[in-house]
Design a protein around this motif. Structure first.
Motif, PDB file in Angstrom:
ATOM      1  N   VAL A 111      -3.245  -1.336  -2.683  1.00 24.00           N
ATOM      2  CA  VAL A 111      -2.719  -0.176  -3.427  1.00 24.00           C
ATOM      3  C   VAL A 111      -2.934   1.094  -2.593  1.00 24.00           C
ATOM      4  N   ARG A 112      -4.111   1.165  -1.983  1.00 21.81           N
ATOM      5  CA  ARG A 112      -4.415   2.328  -1.125  1.00 21.81           C
ATOM      6  C   ARG A 112      -3.345   2.460  -0.028  1.00 21.81           C
ATOM      7  N   LYS A 113      -2.961   1.300   0.537  1.00 19.38           N
ATOM      8  CA  LYS A 113      -1.951   1.306   1.603  1.00 19.38           C
ATOM      9  C   LYS A 113      -0.617   1.843   1.064  1.00 19.38           C
ATOM     10  N   ALA A 114      -0.260   1.431  -0.137  1.00 20.37           N
ATOM     11  CA  ALA A 114       0.994   1.925  -0.735  1.00 20.37           C
ATOM     12  C   ALA A 114       0.913   3.443  -0.950  1.00 20.37           C
ATOM     13  N   GLN A 115      -0.235   3.925  -1.393  1.00 20.63           N
ATOM     14  CA  GLN A 115      -0.404   5.387  -1.599  1.00 20.63           C
ATOM     15  C   GLN A 115      -0.234   6.126  -0.264  1.00 20.63           C
ATOM     16  N   ARG A 116      -0.865   5.568   0.787  1.00 21.00           N
ATOM     17  CA  ARG A 116      -0.796   6.240   2.108  1.00 21.00           C
ATOM     18  C   ARG A 116       0.616   6.214   2.665  1.00 21.00           C
ATOM     19  N   ASN A 117       1.291   5.077   2.494  1.00 22.86           N
ATOM     20  CA  ASN A 117       2.663   4.990   3.008  1.00 22.86           C
ATOM     21  C   ASN A 117       3.580   5.973   2.281  1.00 22.86           C
ATOM     22  N   ALA A 118       3.368   6.117   0.982  1.00 22.10           N
ATOM     23  CA  ALA A 118       4.180   7.080   0.224  1.00 22.10           C
ATOM     24  C   ALA A 118       3.937   8.492   0.762  1.00 22.10           C
ATOM     25  N   GLN A 119       2.676   8.811   1.026  1.00 22.56           N
ATOM     26  CA  GLN A 119       2.360  10.157   1.554  1.00 22.56           C
ATOM     27  C   GLN A 119       2.995  10.363   2.923  1.00 22.56           C
ATOM     28  N   ARG A 120       2.931   9.315   3.756  1.00 19.06           N
ATOM     29  CA  ARG A 120       3.503   9.425   5.110  1.00 19.06           C
ATOM     30  C   ARG A 120       5.010   9.692   5.023  1.00 19.06           C
ATOM     31  N   LEU A 121       5.681   8.972   4.157  1.00 23.99           N
ATOM     32  CA  LEU A 121       7.135   9.173   4.011  1.00 23.99           C
ATOM     33  C   LEU A 121       7.438  10.586   3.517  1.00 23.99           C
ATOM     34  N   HIS A 122       6.657  11.012   2.542  1.00 23.92           N
ATOM     35  CA  HIS A 122       6.874  12.334   1.950  1.00 23.92           C
ATOM     36  C   HIS A 122       6.691  13.434   3.005  1.00 23.92           C
ATOM     37  N   ARG A 123       5.609  13.298   3.796  1.00 28.02           N
ATOM     38  CA  ARG A 123       5.340  14.307   4.851  1.00 28.02           C
ATOM     39  C   ARG A 123       6.456  14.355   5.878  1.00 28.02           C
ATOM     40  N   ARG A 124       7.084  13.191   6.124  1.00 26.41           N
ATOM     41  CA  ARG A 124       8.143  13.140   7.145  1.00 26.41           C
ATOM     42  C   ARG A 124       9.519  13.465   6.571  1.00 26.41           C
ATOM     43  N   GLY A 125       9.546  13.968   5.371  1.00 22.99           N
ATOM     44  CA  GLY A 125      10.809  14.481   4.813  1.00 22.99           C
ATOM     45  C   GLY A 125      11.699  13.448   4.153  1.00 22.99           C
ATOM     46  N   TYR A 126      11.165  12.247   3.889  1.00 17.82           N
ATOM     47  CA  TYR A 126      11.976  11.233   3.209  1.00 17.82           C
ATOM     48  C   TYR A 126      11.888  11.438   1.696  1.00 17.82           C
ATOM     49  N   ARG A 127      12.960  11.178   1.004  1.00 16.70           N
ATOM     50  CA  ARG A 127      12.915  11.126  -0.461  1.00 16.70           C
ATOM     51  C   ARG A 127      12.258   9.795  -0.816  1.00 16.70           C
ATOM     52  N   VAL A 128      11.114   9.866  -1.465  1.00 21.35           N
ATOM     53  CA  VAL A 128      10.362   8.627  -1.700  1.00 21.35           C
ATOM     54  C   VAL A 128      10.870   7.915  -2.962  1.00 21.35           C
TER      55      VAL A 128
END
Ligand code: SF4
Length: 284
Positions: A105-122
């Protein structure tokens, strides 16, 4: 003792029943914390989605908490994780946080943050109301869209860049369906398949077993999303699939004489509950 009905059932228990690693870990962390404390500890909501286990944990000093009181104390974050806002509120109220968020779950949270920071619509593929999904969404400031099916995607507008992640316990084909639909609509799509490997294996084994038996029992809490999903998956293969929490819910009329009965269980179902089911089946 139930009156023997002479059904002579053939019972097959799926490989790998019992808690998943994330649930085992959360329980171990909570038990260790309760053992260290003279006054017990709290869990942020029920530690796992299984009422029978939550009751046993309560007896050893692990109490589910729905709202923060004034007293403070130690509070365990369950395997589903929690939102930063809730954790802050707990800290402000004087609670010491013990984090038992599952590493998947932690990995999913981090991946969501990474996408968000890089300008992707999550986009999170999963159940809107599930605590894990709410937690992941809150890690990107509640800006992610949650979708539960490929059909829902057809009504949405996306920008150029879309980043997709999965609730850890959704079926692989549901995720693939949404990814396929979004790929038709967005210019750039980045996908993190965050489905937990243990869930994928459990679902795979359950569907194979569902194809081999006359009746299938899915054991687990009614409030457990992954158990309910197992039930739907298995029922699509074996129409005589029943969801039971405890052995006293089973009915003799479900089983024909000499039927082959499969038993599968959700990630938050302990082995002892499955063993109770098997012992009771032997009495039919
Ligand atoms: S089902 Fe997978 S993601 Fe969920 S708690 Fe268990 S190991 Fe972690």
């Amino acid at each position: 003792m139930r009156k023997k009905q002479g059904k002579n059932l053939k019972i097959i228990v799926s490989e790998g029943v019992g808690f998943c690693s994330g649930v085992k870990r959360a329980i171990k962390i909570a038990l260790a914390a309760a053992g260290r404390s003279s006054s017990g500890v709290y869990s942020l909501g029920p530690l796992i989605h299984n009422p029978q286990v939550v009751e046993r944990l309560r007896e050893v000093g692990i109490t589910p908490l729905d709202r923060f009181g004034k007293g403070g104390g130690e509070i365990v974050v369950r395997s589903h994780g929690a939102s930063p806002a809730v954790l802050k509120r707990a800290g402000d109220k004087g609670y010491k946080i013990i984090d038992a968020t599952c590493p998947f779950v932690r990995k999913a949270q981090r991946n969501a943050q990474r996408l968000h920071r890089r300008g992707y619509r999550v986009v999170i593929v999963g159940e809107k109301t599930h605590p894990e999904v709410k937690g992941i969404r809150s890690h990107v400031g509640n800006k992610a869209v949650v979708v539960e099916s490929a059909d829902q995607v057809k009504h949405l507008k996306f920008g150029l860049k879309v980043g997709i992640i999965a609730q850890t316990t959704i079926p692989g084909d549901m995720f693939a369906g949404v990814v396929g639909e979004i790929s038709k609509r967005a210019r750039e799509v980045l996908v993190f398949n965050t489905i937990c490997s243990e869930t994928a294996r459990r679902q795979e084994r359950a569907s194979v077993l569902a194809g081999r038996v006359d009746v299938l029992l899915v054991v687990g809490g009614r409030n457990s999303a992954n158990t309910s999903r197992l039930k739907s998956l298995c029922r699509s293969i074996c129409p005589k699939t029943y969801h039971v929490e405890t052995s006293d819910e089973m009915e003799g009329r479900w089983f024909g004489k000499g039927s082959t009965v499969g038993v599968v269980a959700g990630a938050s179902t302990p082995k002892w509950l499955v063993e109770n089911i098997v012992d009771t089946l032997k009495e039919f």
